[in-house]
Design a protein around this motif. Structure first.
Motif, PDB file in Angstrom:
ATOM      1  N   UNK A   1       6.969   6.884  -1.506  1.00  0.00           N
ATOM      2  CA  UNK A   1       6.114   6.234  -2.048  1.00  0.00           C
ATOM      3  C   UNK A   1       4.230   6.928  -1.800  1.00  0.00           C
ATOM      4  N   UNK A   2       4.171   6.463  -3.175  1.00  0.00           N
ATOM      5  CA  UNK A   2       2.251   7.229  -3.177  1.00  0.00           C
ATOM      6  C   UNK A   2       2.233   6.503  -4.144  1.00  0.00           C
ATOM      7  N   UNK A   3       0.517   6.422  -2.840  1.00  0.00           N
ATOM      8  CA  UNK A   3      -0.863   5.359  -3.444  1.00  0.00           C
ATOM      9  C   UNK A   3      -1.496   6.200  -4.412  1.00  0.00           C
ATOM     10  N   UNK A   4      -2.036   5.806  -6.039  1.00  0.00           N
ATOM     11  CA  UNK A   4      -2.914   6.890  -6.805  1.00  0.00           C
ATOM     12  C   UNK A   4      -3.659   6.066  -7.332  1.00  0.00           C
ATOM     13  N   UNK A   5      -4.577   6.540  -7.466  1.00  0.00           N
ATOM     14  CA  UNK A   5      -5.535   4.953  -8.053  1.00  0.00           C
ATOM     15  C   UNK A   5      -6.801   5.091  -7.666  1.00  0.00           C
ATOM     16  N   UNK A   6      -7.326   3.913  -7.987  1.00  0.00           N
ATOM     17  CA  UNK A   6      -8.634   3.173  -7.259  1.00  0.00           C
ATOM     18  C   UNK A   6      -8.348   1.756  -6.580  1.00  0.00           C
ATOM     19  N   UNK A   7      -9.070   1.436  -5.619  1.00  0.00           N
ATOM     20  CA  UNK A   7      -8.542  -0.308  -5.075  1.00  0.00           C
ATOM     21  C   UNK A   7      -7.240  -0.009  -4.126  1.00  0.00           C
ATOM     22  N   UNK A   8      -7.590   1.224  -3.541  1.00  0.00           N
ATOM     23  CA  UNK A   8      -6.322   1.108  -2.214  1.00  0.00           C
ATOM     24  C   UNK A   8      -6.624  -0.210  -1.260  1.00  0.00           C
ATOM     25  N   UNK A   9      -8.121  -0.086  -0.399  1.00  0.00           N
ATOM     26  CA  UNK A   9      -7.806  -1.245   0.350  1.00  0.00           C
ATOM     27  C   UNK A   9      -7.455  -2.729  -0.429  1.00  0.00           C
ATOM     28  N   UNK A  10      -7.081  -2.747  -1.124  1.00  0.00           N
ATOM     29  CA  UNK A  10      -6.616  -4.438  -2.312  1.00  0.00           C
ATOM     30  C   UNK A  10      -5.088  -3.611  -1.972  1.00  0.00           C
ATOM     31  N   UNK A  11      -4.781  -3.157  -1.667  1.00  0.00           N
ATOM     32  CA  UNK A  11      -2.622  -2.973  -1.987  1.00  0.00           C
ATOM     33  C   UNK A  11      -2.167  -2.597  -3.800  1.00  0.00           C
ATOM     34  N   UNK A  12      -3.895  -1.496  -4.793  1.00  0.00           N
ATOM     35  CA  UNK A  12      -3.407  -1.875  -5.831  1.00  0.00           C
ATOM     36  C   UNK A  12      -2.757  -0.165  -5.424  1.00  0.00           C
ATOM     37  N   UNK A  13      -2.242   0.243  -6.525  1.00  0.00           N
ATOM     38  CA  UNK A  13      -1.336   1.915  -6.933  1.00  0.00           C
ATOM     39  C   UNK A  13      -0.348   2.326  -6.700  1.00  0.00           C
ATOM     40  N   UNK A  14       0.332   1.307  -5.693  1.00  0.00           N
ATOM     41  CA  UNK A  14       1.726   1.843  -5.194  1.00  0.00           C
ATOM     42  C   UNK A  14       2.746   2.604  -5.564  1.00  0.00           C
ATOM     43  N   UNK A  15       3.234   2.906  -6.558  1.00  0.00           N
ATOM     44  CA  UNK A  15       4.427   3.786  -6.699  1.00  0.00           C
ATOM     45  C   UNK A  15       5.781   4.405  -5.946  1.00  0.00           C
ATOM     46  N   UNK A  16       6.652   3.603  -6.326  1.00  0.00           N
ATOM     47  CA  UNK A  16       7.991   4.404  -5.696  1.00  0.00           C
ATOM     48  C   UNK A  16       8.644   5.699  -6.815  1.00  0.00           C
ATOM     49  N   UNK A  17       8.568   6.684  -5.715  1.00  0.00           N
ATOM     50  CA  UNK A  17       8.350   8.567  -6.583  1.00  0.00           C
ATOM     51  C   UNK A  17      10.204   8.606  -6.387  1.00  0.00           C
TER      52      UNK A  17
END
Length: 280
Positions: free
Chosen positions: A261-277
């Motif tokens: 799992x990788x979190x990428x991009x902005x707005x991390x605190x509202x759960x955006x940007x989660x990717x399955x790798x």
């Protein structure tokens, strides 16, 4: 210098906003990153590398992090042994009246993906045949009425099993059947149009102490179930240990496979940007 490489797929699980800052000309205040020559969404290599480094800093040993991604000391700047490209778009989910959504791509995207796999030596058994799609036509597994956004397409029934089998390696084998039902290949021009106008744009506002709007802005993002891929080249370590490229790539892929799992991009605190790798 000896090198080895791999292809890494990134399937978004939540909305992804990799932005370019504020645009004072466009209606969209915070647009997403795009390729200059195609206008297709992407994530710049610097953003991908930064997200990967942040992940490794919490999950890997410090010496591995510095070895893979480089470090800055008082005396010198030591480059890392990984070269990471922009994350390119492969499948874009688009709203459809005939199903919950369709995964769209186009001949040029698939041609470029085939070339990238060939260069990296990744074996996905991609078809050699050149696809031809024009106008408002679309290639699908089964004949059906096809509507993408507000547009009606003429379906050309085509056996896309080989493409689905290859793409299943990228999205995960558990979604193989979804590909057969949802994969649509449109023309290059229509793909460009939908990639520009079918991405979600959400209005955000900031409330003041009186609970009234203090500011309003519009933010673009890539939707969940967007499939991107990046290419990773590993080199021999530039430090005194001189670890071979194969060992460095193994250290990179093993960490990702342990926790894919990788979190990428902005707005991390509202759960955006989660990717399955997935590393191929």
């Amino acid at each position: 210098m000896a090198t080895t490489q791999t292809l890494v797929s990134l399937m978004t699980q939540t909305s992804l906003h990799a932005g370019v800052g504020q645009d004072i000309v466009s209606v969209i205040d915070l647009p997403i990153q795009r390729e200059a020559h195609t206008d297709w969404p992407c994530v710049y290599g610097s953003a991908v590398k930064g997200a990967l480094r942040a992940k490794f800093e919490t999950e890997a040993k410090d010496n591995i992090v510095n070895q893979l991604f480089g470090q800055e000391t008082d005396s010198r700047l030591q480059a890392g042994c990984l070269a990471i490209t922009d994350a390119r778009l492969l499948l874009l989910p688009v709203r459809s009246l005939t199903s919950h959504f369709k995964w769209i791509t186009c001949p040029e995207v698939l041609r470029r993906w085939r070339c990238d796999c060939s260069r990296l030596g990744v074996t996905l058994a991609l078809p050699d045949s050149q696809l031809e799609v024009s106008g408002m036509n679309a290639l699908c597994h089964s004949p059906q009425n096809l509507y993408l956004e507000e547009y009606r397409f003429t379906v050309e029934q085509t056996d896309l099993s080989d493409w689905c089998n290859a793409l299943a390696r990228m999205v995960g084998d558990d979604r193989h059947q979804d590909l057969h039902e949802q994969l649509v290949i449109v023309s290059n021009n229509m793909f460009t149009y939908l990639a520009k106008h079918a991405t979600p744009v959400v209005a955000h506002n900031k409330l003041n102490d009186a609970k009234t709007t203090d500011s309003l802005w519009y933010e673009e993002s890539l939707p969940p179930d967007t499939l991107l891929y990046t290419m990773v080249n590993a080199f021999t370590s530039r430090d005194d240990e001189q670890k071979p490229a194969s060992e460095n790539l193994s250290a990179f892929t093993e960490t990702l496979q342990t926790n894919p799992w990788l979190q990428m991009g902005g707005n991390e605190t509202v759960g955006m940007g989660f990717c399955h790798v997935i590393c191929l």
